[in-house]
Design a protein around this motif. Sequence first.
Motif, mmCIF file in Angstrom:
data_model
loop_
_atom_site.group_PDB
_atom_site.id
_atom_site.type_symbol
_atom_site.label_atom_id
_atom_site.label_comp_id
_atom_site.label_asym_id
_atom_site.label_seq_id
_atom_site.Cartn_x
_atom_site.Cartn_y
_atom_site.Cartn_z
ATOM 1 N N ALA A 1 0.869 -1.173 0.000
ATOM 2 C CA ALA A 1 0.000 0.000 0.000
ATOM 3 C C ALA A 1 0.907 1.224 0.000
ATOM 4 N N PRO A 2 1.305 1.698 -1.164
ATOM 5 C CA PRO A 2 2.349 2.716 -1.243
ATOM 6 C C PRO A 2 2.009 4.043 -0.575
ATOM 7 N N PHE A 3 0.730 4.319 -0.391
ATOM 8 C CA PHE A 3 0.331 5.584 0.237
ATOM 9 C C PHE A 3 -0.453 5.342 1.527
ATOM 10 N N GLY A 4 -0.344 4.126 2.067
ATOM 11 C CA GLY A 4 -1.164 3.753 3.207
ATOM 12 C C GLY A 4 -2.411 3.021 2.745
ATOM 13 N N ARG A 5 -3.240 2.622 3.695
ATOM 14 C CA ARG A 5 -4.454 1.855 3.383
ATOM 15 C C ARG A 5 -5.698 2.730 3.391
ATOM 16 N N ALA A 6 -5.814 3.586 4.400
ATOM 17 C CA ALA A 6 -7.033 4.366 4.624
ATOM 18 C C ALA A 6 -6.806 5.809 4.161
ATOM 19 N N LEU A 7 -7.224 6.080 2.948
ATOM 20 C CA LEU A 7 -7.018 7.409 2.363
ATOM 21 C C LEU A 7 -8.356 8.137 2.239
ATOM 22 N N CYS A 8 -8.344 9.401 2.543
ATOM 23 C CA CYS A 8 -9.546 10.229 2.404
ATOM 24 C C CYS A 8 -9.431 11.100 1.162
ATOM 25 N N ALA A 9 -10.465 11.062 0.339
ATOM 26 C CA ALA A 9 -10.579 12.003 -0.779
ATOM 27 C C ALA A 9 -11.104 13.314 -0.195
ATOM 28 N N MET A 10 -10.195 14.138 0.255
ATOM 29 C CA MET A 10 -10.559 15.297 1.077
ATOM 30 C C MET A 10 -11.263 16.379 0.259
ATOM 31 N N ILE A 11 -12.306 16.945 0.866
ATOM 32 C CA ILE A 11 -12.937 18.119 0.267
ATOM 33 C C ILE A 11 -11.952 19.289 0.323
ATOM 34 N N THR A 12 -12.187 20.288 -0.496
ATOM 35 C CA THR A 12 -11.391 21.516 -0.450
ATOM 36 C C THR A 12 -12.210 22.588 0.255
ATOM 37 N N PRO A 13 -11.829 22.984 1.459
ATOM 38 C CA PRO A 13 -12.616 23.995 2.170
ATOM 39 C C PRO A 13 -12.530 25.371 1.490
ATOM 40 N N PHE A 14 -13.660 26.031 1.439
ATOM 41 C CA PHE A 14 -13.734 27.404 0.947
ATOM 42 C C PHE A 14 -14.334 28.287 2.035
ATOM 43 N N SER A 15 -13.990 29.559 2.005
ATOM 44 C CA SER A 15 -14.603 30.524 2.907
ATOM 45 C C SER A 15 -15.997 30.885 2.391
ATOM 46 N N ALA A 16 -16.718 31.645 3.178
ATOM 47 C CA ALA A 16 -18.104 31.972 2.818
ATOM 48 C C ALA A 16 -18.201 32.660 1.467
ATOM 49 N N ASP A 17 -17.166 33.414 1.094
ATOM 50 C CA ASP A 17 -17.187 34.122 -0.193
ATOM 51 C C ASP A 17 -16.647 33.273 -1.340
ATOM 52 N N GLY A 18 -16.331 32.002 -1.059
ATOM 53 C CA GLY A 18 -15.882 31.086 -2.100
ATOM 54 C C GLY A 18 -14.391 31.023 -2.310
ATOM 55 N N ALA A 19 -13.613 31.752 -1.519
ATOM 56 C CA ALA A 19 -12.155 31.727 -1.643
ATOM 57 C C ALA A 19 -11.590 30.470 -0.982
ATOM 58 N N LEU A 20 -10.414 30.052 -1.406
ATOM 59 C CA LEU A 20 -9.744 28.898 -0.820
ATOM 60 C C LEU A 20 -9.432 29.169 0.649
ATOM 61 N N ASP A 21 -9.820 28.246 1.518
ATOM 62 C CA ASP A 21 -9.625 28.383 2.965
ATOM 63 C C ASP A 21 -8.476 27.473 3.388
ATOM 64 N N LEU A 22 -7.263 27.995 3.337
ATOM 65 C CA LEU A 22 -6.097 27.171 3.641
ATOM 66 C C LEU A 22 -6.027 26.819 5.122
ATOM 67 N N ASP A 23 -6.429 27.740 5.990
ATOM 68 C CA ASP A 23 -6.454 27.424 7.412
ATOM 69 C C ASP A 23 -7.441 26.300 7.682
ATOM 70 N N GLY A 24 -8.598 26.364 7.048
ATOM 71 C CA GLY A 24 -9.574 25.293 7.203
ATOM 72 C C GLY A 24 -9.058 23.975 6.666
ATOM 73 N N ALA A 25 -8.343 24.024 5.547
ATOM 74 C CA ALA A 25 -7.774 22.802 4.983
ATOM 75 C C ALA A 25 -6.782 22.178 5.953
ATOM 76 N N GLN A 26 -5.985 22.993 6.595
ATOM 77 C CA GLN A 26 -5.022 22.470 7.555
ATOM 78 C C GLN A 26 -5.717 21.842 8.759
ATOM 79 N N ARG A 27 -6.756 22.498 9.248
ATOM 80 C CA ARG A 27 -7.477 21.962 10.403
ATOM 81 C C ARG A 27 -8.203 20.669 10.048
ATOM 82 N N LEU A 28 -8.812 20.618 8.881
ATOM 83 C CA LEU A 28 -9.502 19.399 8.474
ATOM 84 C C LEU A 28 -8.507 18.265 8.250
ATOM 85 N N ALA A 29 -7.389 18.561 7.598
ATOM 86 C CA ALA A 29 -6.372 17.538 7.357
ATOM 87 C C ALA A 29 -5.871 16.947 8.675
ATOM 88 N N ASP A 30 -5.588 17.797 9.645
ATOM 89 C CA ASP A 30 -5.125 17.313 10.941
ATOM 90 C C ASP A 30 -6.193 16.462 11.615
#
Length: 296
Positions: free
Chosen positions: A5-34
């Motif tokens: 299993a070259p990338f592990g066994r349990a992989l999540c197809a993660m959503i991409t968080p956006f802010s309310a105005d539709g911009a990329l939410d990198l802080d949210g992505a980091q929190r969700l990833a963790d």
Amino acid sequence: MTTTAPFGRALCAMITPFSADGALDLDGAQRLADHLVSRGCDGLVLSGTTGESPTTSDAEKAALVEAVREAVGERASIVTGVGTSDTRHTVELALQAEKAGADGVLVVSPYYSRPPQDALEEHFRTVADASGLPVVLYDIPGRTGTRIEPGTMLRLAEHPRIVAVKDCSYDFLGAQKVLARTELAYYAGCDEHNLALYAVGGAGYVSTVANVVPAHLRSVLDAFDSGDTATAARAQQRATPLIESMMAAGLPGTVTAKALLNELGLPAGPVRAPLRPASHETVDGLLAAYEDLTAG
């Protein structure tokens, strides 16, 4: 048959968080990833179908990889989607992913143009030759219009950097034929196949549903690995109503996953047009399925 299993066994197809105005939410992505990694995800697949890759820019895709790598470090693998309908653009995104710190790239069949199998094979080889990253072939003909036929898979398996498949072909026999004859690591791309594909030698899953129940889906594989196949089967069956609600109720998994994550107070935000948010009735149904699964 491969057991790696070259990338592990349990992989999540993660959503991409956006802010309310539709911009990329990198802080949210980091929190969700963790959050996902701390609850059992071995790896995260960014900018795939669930990650709304058709509506994020090249710069956003690179920034997402960099931010998530910063958040999870070496605790989890990062695979990022680079597939487009243009071979040159796909190569550019693969090189960008390598620079941004990804561990692998997910390459979908070029969509809309429906290339024949020899052209499809050349496309994947060109992308695999372009960077040093291992390649996950993404076979999802229901969206692309083009199947990666088993014979093409067998030839592509000879390439040293083509190491895995995300299988959304709904051809269980075809998947087993390739598993039996190659070292390709097969990941279930449809959550209802997570245990079934694993039981015949698959590497694990790349799951949309793992956005909301990462620990439960991981428990299916853990039970199977411990030899308790009955418990694994029961855990998979218990997840079936939520899988159906999220993946087979007429809405894309992106829409249903974001709806649930927003209700659970986790980073998600809106979907980008042309997708539209789930209705209140749909959200109520999703929450009921989620609560039924997690109450036990």
